[in-house]
Design a protein around this motif. Structure first.
Motif, short mmCIF file in Angstrom:
data_model
loop_
_atom_site.label_atom_id
_atom_site.label_comp_id
_atom_site.label_asym_id
_atom_site.label_seq_id
_atom_site.Cartn_x
_atom_site.Cartn_y
_atom_site.Cartn_z
N THR A 142 24.38 -18.35 72.73
CA THR A 142 24.80 -19.73 72.92
C THR A 142 23.83 -20.37 73.90
O THR A 142 22.88 -19.73 74.35
CB THR A 142 26.23 -19.82 73.47
N ASP A 143 24.07 -21.60 74.26
CA ASP A 143 23.18 -22.27 75.22
C ASP A 143 23.15 -21.56 76.56
O ASP A 143 22.14 -21.57 77.27
CB ASP A 143 23.63 -23.73 75.42
N THR A 144 24.26 -20.91 76.94
CA THR A 144 24.37 -20.33 78.27
C THR A 144 24.52 -18.80 78.28
O THR A 144 24.49 -18.19 79.34
CB THR A 144 25.57 -20.92 79.02
N SER A 145 24.69 -18.19 77.13
CA SER A 145 25.01 -16.76 77.13
C SER A 145 24.42 -16.03 75.92
O SER A 145 24.09 -16.64 74.91
CB SER A 145 26.53 -16.56 77.14
N ILE A 146 24.31 -14.71 76.08
CA ILE A 146 24.11 -13.80 74.96
C ILE A 146 25.39 -12.99 74.83
O ILE A 146 25.87 -12.42 75.82
CB ILE A 146 22.90 -12.89 75.16
N GLU A 147 25.95 -12.95 73.63
CA GLU A 147 27.25 -12.31 73.44
C GLU A 147 27.14 -11.17 72.45
O GLU A 147 26.42 -11.24 71.46
CB GLU A 147 28.28 -13.35 72.99
N ILE A 148 27.86 -10.10 72.75
CA ILE A 148 27.87 -8.90 71.92
C ILE A 148 29.31 -8.52 71.63
O ILE A 148 30.13 -8.41 72.55
CB ILE A 148 27.15 -7.73 72.61
N LEU A 149 29.63 -8.33 70.37
CA LEU A 149 30.97 -7.93 69.96
C LEU A 149 30.87 -6.58 69.24
O LEU A 149 30.26 -6.48 68.18
CB LEU A 149 31.59 -8.98 69.03
N PHE A 150 31.48 -5.56 69.83
CA PHE A 150 31.42 -4.21 69.27
C PHE A 150 32.57 -3.97 68.29
O PHE A 150 33.68 -4.48 68.48
CB PHE A 150 31.50 -3.15 70.37
N GLY A 151 32.28 -3.18 67.29
CA GLY A 151 33.31 -2.66 66.40
C GLY A 151 33.53 -1.21 66.75
O GLY A 151 34.04 -0.88 67.82
N GLU A 152 33.11 -0.31 65.88
CA GLU A 152 33.21 1.12 66.18
C GLU A 152 32.29 1.50 67.34
O GLU A 152 31.20 0.95 67.48
CB GLU A 152 32.81 1.94 64.95
N LEU A 153 32.74 2.44 68.15
CA LEU A 153 31.95 2.93 69.28
C LEU A 153 31.76 4.44 69.11
O LEU A 153 32.70 5.22 69.24
CB LEU A 153 32.66 2.64 70.60
N GLN A 154 30.54 4.84 68.79
CA GLN A 154 30.21 6.25 68.59
C GLN A 154 31.24 6.94 67.68
O GLN A 154 31.79 8.00 68.01
CB GLN A 154 30.11 6.96 69.94
N LYS A 155 31.48 6.34 66.54
CA LYS A 155 32.39 6.90 65.54
C LYS A 155 31.69 8.01 64.78
O LYS A 155 30.64 7.81 64.17
CB LYS A 155 32.84 5.80 64.57
N GLU A 156 32.26 9.21 64.82
CA GLU A 156 31.62 10.34 64.14
C GLU A 156 31.59 10.13 62.64
O GLU A 156 32.57 9.70 62.03
CB GLU A 156 32.37 11.63 64.48
N ILE A 157 30.44 10.42 62.03
CA ILE A 157 30.26 10.28 60.59
C ILE A 157 30.32 11.66 59.95
O ILE A 157 29.74 12.62 60.46
CB ILE A 157 28.91 9.63 60.25
N SER A 158 31.00 11.76 58.83
CA SER A 158 31.10 13.06 58.15
C SER A 158 29.75 13.44 57.54
O SER A 158 28.88 12.61 57.31
CB SER A 158 32.16 12.99 57.04
#
Length: 254
Positions: A142-158
């Motif tokens: 945005t004009d004033t920020s960088i924004e990060i929205l996480f979904g899965e966090l270190q989700k193990e993959i089969s």
């Protein structure tokens, strides 16, 4: 017959692309065996409240690879379970460096009505008995920020999914709404949590652009390999609850 086969392949390609994530529509910018980066149109993200996300963004974004490491390298999360609570970094340093250059290029290509979707899979051990883990996130400016929205966090993959791009890039939709979860980002320096419906969304990080120069990646004391942590937790009795930290080891027990 030839026309029918071409048409079938086209339908299959469209189907795979649309099913490869919970996001309605995404356009691939970069991919490798370790990560994938896409653009997603603002009007294609799922929002319960349109007011929670700006209509247009301050794109493109000029940022360096080193600053990507500063932004992402110190973020930690907590995973709670009946066996105990584990604190660990969201990303390994080498993991960030795998996609940092393409992330920089992606932010420079973004249009004002797009955000970036990043999916990273990483395995620090790379042995025949270890698993890859996956993290997905949106990033925008945005004009004033960088924004990060996480979904899965270190989700193990089969094992069945980790070698096929269409499998490991198939992530659930990343919600913009606040929701209770046992896995969440820990408060750290340099960012605040976005408030949604009066609650702090502990997956949504807001970095003030005025403070970006102050962000510096902190070298880590040591790293506990997730496979080791998982094997230790698996051997614990259900009644024995602990808390574990990557830097400090086991910090308390009940």
């Amino acid at each position: 017959m030839k026309l029918y086969r071409i048409f079938s392949l086209l339908i299959l390609s469209i189907t795979l692309n649309s099913c490869a994530t919970g996001v309605k529509s995404r356009s691939l910018l970069f991919r490798s065996n370790e990560f994938a980066i896409y653009t997603v149109a603002r009007d294609k993200i799922n929002l319960k409240s349109e007011s929670s996300v700006a209509k247009t963004f301050a794109h493109p974004v000029e940022i360096t690879e080193d600053k990507v490491l500063d932004l992402l390298g110190n973020i930690r999360f907590r995973e709670e379970s009946s066996y105990g609570d584990v604190n660990q970094y969201v990303f390994e340093e080498k993991e960030i460096k795998e996609f940092a250059l393409d992330l920089v290029d992606g932010l420079q290509k973004l249009k004002p009505d797009q955000i970036l979707l990043v999916i990273s899979k990483y395995n620090p051990v790379r042995s025949v008995v270890s698993h890859y883990s996956r993290t997905g996130f949106y990033i925008w400016s945005t004009d004033t920020s960088i924004e990060i929205l996480f979904g899965e966090l270190q989700k193990e993959i089969s094992y069945d999914e980790q070698g096929n791009y269409f499998d490991w890039s198939n992530i659930p939709d990343i919600p913009f709404e606040h929701f209770p979860t046992s896995t969440y980002i820990l408060q750290g320096q340099g960012f605040s949590f976005k408030k949604v419906s009066g609650f702090r969304n502990k997956h949504w990080l807001v970095f003030d652009k005025a403070d970006l120069a102050k962000l510096k990646f902190e070298k880590r004391k040591k790293t506990i390999v997730p496979e080791v942590t998982n094997s230790v937790d698996a051997d614990l009795k259900p009644e024995k609850r602990i808390s574990r930290d990557e830097d400090e080891g086991i910090i308390n027990g009940d």
